[in-house]
Design a protein around this motif. Structure first.
Motif, PDB file in Angstrom:
ATOM      1  N   SER A  12       0.835  -1.202   0.000  1.00 39.38           N
ATOM      2  CA  SER A  12       0.000   0.000   0.000  1.00 39.38           C
ATOM      3  C   SER A  12       0.869   1.252   0.000  1.00 39.38           C
ATOM      4  N   PRO A  13       0.325   2.395  -0.452  1.00 32.99           N
ATOM      5  CA  PRO A  13       1.081   3.644  -0.386  1.00 32.99           C
ATOM      6  C   PRO A  13       1.535   3.970   1.041  1.00 32.99           C
ATOM      7  N   SER A  14       0.690   3.652   2.015  1.00 31.89           N
ATOM      8  CA  SER A  14       1.047   3.927   3.403  1.00 31.89           C
ATOM      9  C   SER A  14       2.251   3.109   3.838  1.00 31.89           C
ATOM     10  N   SER A  15       2.303   1.835   3.410  1.00 30.39           N
ATOM     11  CA  SER A  15       3.436   1.007   3.817  1.00 30.39           C
ATOM     12  C   SER A  15       4.714   1.447   3.113  1.00 30.39           C
ATOM     13  N   LEU A  16       4.594   1.978   1.896  1.00 29.50           N
ATOM     14  CA  LEU A  16       5.781   2.503   1.219  1.00 29.50           C
ATOM     15  C   LEU A  16       6.302   3.748   1.930  1.00 29.50           C
ATOM     16  N   ASP A  17       5.382   4.572   2.446  1.00 24.30           N
ATOM     17  CA  ASP A  17       5.809   5.707   3.270  1.00 24.30           C
ATOM     18  C   ASP A  17       6.528   5.206   4.514  1.00 24.30           C
ATOM     19  N   ALA A  18       6.004   4.112   5.087  1.00 21.17           N
ATOM     20  CA  ALA A  18       6.645   3.526   6.260  1.00 21.17           C
ATOM     21  C   ALA A  18       8.037   3.005   5.917  1.00 21.17           C
ATOM     22  N   VAL A  19       8.184   2.419   4.730  1.00 17.62           N
ATOM     23  CA  VAL A  19       9.496   1.932   4.294  1.00 17.62           C
ATOM     24  C   VAL A  19      10.476   3.090   4.184  1.00 17.62           C
ATOM     25  N   LEU A 106      13.540  -1.067  16.400  1.00 17.61           N
ATOM     26  CA  LEU A 106      12.360  -0.247  16.110  1.00 17.61           C
ATOM     27  C   LEU A 106      11.488  -1.001  15.115  1.00 17.61           C
ATOM     28  N   VAL A 107      10.168  -0.948  15.307  1.00 15.44           N
ATOM     29  CA  VAL A 107       9.211  -1.470  14.334  1.00 15.44           C
ATOM     30  C   VAL A 107       8.464  -0.291  13.745  1.00 15.44           C
ATOM     31  N   VAL A 108       8.384  -0.234  12.410  1.00 14.47           N
ATOM     32  CA  VAL A 108       7.738   0.876  11.720  1.00 14.47           C
ATOM     33  C   VAL A 108       6.555   0.355  10.924  1.00 14.47           C
ATOM     34  N   VAL A 109       5.408   1.016  11.038  1.00 14.46           N
ATOM     35  CA  VAL A 109       4.212   0.641  10.285  1.00 14.46           C
ATOM     36  C   VAL A 109       3.565   1.896   9.726  1.00 14.46           C
ATOM     37  N   GLY A 113      -3.383   0.217   5.491  1.00 20.47           N
ATOM     38  CA  GLY A 113      -2.763  -0.836   4.721  1.00 20.47           C
ATOM     39  C   GLY A 113      -3.749  -1.605   3.885  1.00 20.47           C
ATOM     40  N   LEU A 114      -3.314  -2.750   3.368  1.00 17.48           N
ATOM     41  CA  LEU A 114      -4.129  -3.623   2.540  1.00 17.48           C
ATOM     42  C   LEU A 114      -4.338  -4.951   3.243  1.00 17.48           C
ATOM     43  N   GLY A 115      -5.397  -5.640   2.864  1.00 23.02           N
ATOM     44  CA  GLY A 115      -5.625  -6.991   3.373  1.00 23.02           C
ATOM     45  C   GLY A 115      -5.612  -7.037   4.884  1.00 23.02           C
ATOM     46  N   ALA A 116      -4.792  -7.930   5.435  1.00 28.41           N
ATOM     47  CA  ALA A 116      -4.744  -8.133   6.879  1.00 28.41           C
ATOM     48  C   ALA A 116      -4.155  -6.929   7.598  1.00 28.41           C
ATOM     49  N   PHE A 117      -3.448  -6.050   6.861  1.00 29.03           N
ATOM     50  CA  PHE A 117      -2.901  -4.854   7.478  1.00 29.03           C
ATOM     51  C   PHE A 117      -3.931  -3.733   7.549  1.00 29.03           C
ATOM     52  N   PRO A 136      10.322   0.045  20.624  1.00 30.13           N
ATOM     53  CA  PRO A 136       9.448   1.153  20.226  1.00 30.13           C
ATOM     54  C   PRO A 136       8.781   0.888  18.880  1.00 30.13           C
ATOM     55  N   VAL A 137       7.577   1.429  18.723  1.00 34.13           N
ATOM     56  CA  VAL A 137       6.810   1.302  17.486  1.00 34.13           C
ATOM     57  C   VAL A 137       6.605   2.692  16.898  1.00 34.13           C
ATOM     58  N   LEU A 138       6.961   2.860  15.624  1.00 29.48           N
ATOM     59  CA  LEU A 138       6.797   4.137  14.937  1.00 29.48           C
ATOM     60  C   LEU A 138       5.663   4.010  13.931  1.00 29.48           C
ATOM     61  N   VAL A 139       4.615   4.798  14.125  1.00 32.86           N
ATOM     62  CA  VAL A 139       3.472   4.826  13.214  1.00 32.86           C
ATOM     63  C   VAL A 139       3.626   6.046  12.310  1.00 32.86           C
ATOM     64  N   VAL A 140       3.762   5.793  11.009  1.00 36.06           N
ATOM     65  CA  VAL A 140       4.020   6.869  10.054  1.00 36.06           C
ATOM     66  C   VAL A 140       2.701   7.446   9.560  1.00 36.06           C
ATOM     67  N   ARG A 141       2.485   8.712   9.837  1.00 32.83           N
ATOM     68  CA  ARG A 141       1.257   9.367   9.442  1.00 32.83           C
ATOM     69  C   ARG A 141       1.504  10.877   9.364  1.00 32.83           C
TER      70      ARG A 141
END
Length: 305
Positions: A12-19, A106-109, A113-117, A136-141
């Motif tokens: 998803s575009p959101s996950s690419l931003d997270a990447v 660090l975990v980034v999300v 997302g798509l499907g199960a995400f 730590p968890v980083l939520v990209v928004r």
């Protein structure tokens, strides 16, 4: 050796931003980037021709190659020389990411997302990941201000110490200023001045400011000495916690919060404050859980700021 930065990838575009954000985080840490894609057993987004337990089946390999190749291209655009690994596994994405967090820095999300995400930040799922991850968890928004400070939500609890240390380290790595924000709720007994019921309660403004400054001084003093390169601003505020955090996030490049706290931040990931911040903050949000707590037994009171 620095632990890797893990990012959830679903195409998803959101996950690419997270990447992109995860790649930057890995680069400034000198860490490896780990791209994680998980197939939920009941996932509806799998192509026909290959069962979910066989990632090499017809149609599935093409999906994986396209999704992960796009993610790796995005990562290389940020940090061309960075080490990257791909991890494709069967399981519910949140469980997979929680397990991956045990060996990650660090975990980034992404925020959608798509499907199960797709439900990653809907309802209690986001709180589960942030409260139970071992790092730590980083939520990209949002739209972070690249010239803005790292904004740290400060409370008076020992459980917030990890969040404070993370925020200072992040500010140092980014070459950014740090703003410590303490929201002193007008219903706090520390500032209450007289027996009355809202909205007829009066407050001693001097006591309120002095209390907020004591909280900030106590929280920031130690890390400030160990990170002399970080310029620190203190921001004591009286008001409603979630509205203050969301408004302040507009001028920040990152908002750092603890998974649990005291006062206005108690139960941050268990009630309305968490949902407001994770859904409406105007910059990425890093959630740092107190490692002295047992995720299986965490509790907390619901905030009503």
């Amino acid at each position: 050796m620095t632990k890797p930065v893990v990012v959830g990838v679903d195409g998803s575009p959101s996950s690419l931003d997270a990447v992109g954000a995860a790649s930057h985080e890995a680069a400034i840490r000198g860490a490896e980037l780990r791209l994680v894609h998980a197939f939920g057993r009941s996932s509806s987004h799998l192509p026909a021709g290959g069962p979910p337990w066989n990632p090499s089946g017809a149609g599935v390999r093409e999906l994986l190659d396209g999704t992960l190749a796009a993610a790796e291209r995005r990562a290389r655009a940020v940090a061309p020389e960075m080490g990257i690994t791909r991890d494709v596994t069967v399981g519910e994405p949140l469980v997979v990411l929680e397990i991956a967090s045990r060996t990650a820095s660090l975990v980034v999300v992404g925020s959608r997302g798509l499907g199960a995400f797709s439900s990653l930040l809907l309802g209690s799922v986001s709180g589960h990941l942030a409260a139970h991850a071992c790092c730590p968890v980083l939520v990209v928004r949002g739209r972070p201000d690249p010239a803005g400070p790292v904004l740290l939500a400060v409370d008076a609890s020992p459980a917030s110490e990890e969040a404070v240390r993370f925020a200072f380290t992040e500010a140092s790595l980014r070459g950014a200023d740090l703003t410590g924000l303490h929201v002193c709720r007008t219903g706090s007994p520390d500032v209450y001045d007289g027996p009355a019921d809202p909205p007829f309660v009066t407050y001693d403004e001097t006591r309120l400011r002095e209390h907020a400054e004591r909280v900030l001084d106590a929280a920031l003093a130690g890390p400030r000495e160990t990170h002399p390169d970080v310029t620190v601003a203190r921001r004591p505020v009286a008001g409603r916690v979630r509205h203050t955090l969301i408004e302040a996030s507009a001028d920040a490049q990152l908002l750092v919060v603890g998974a649990r706290g005291r006062g206005g931040f108690r139960g941050l990931l268990l009630g309305s404050v968490s949902q407001a911040v994770l859904h409406h903050a105007q910059c990425p949000v890093a959630v740092v859980r107190h490692r002295g707590e047992d995720p299986a037994t965490e509790g907390g009171e619901r905030d009503h700021p």
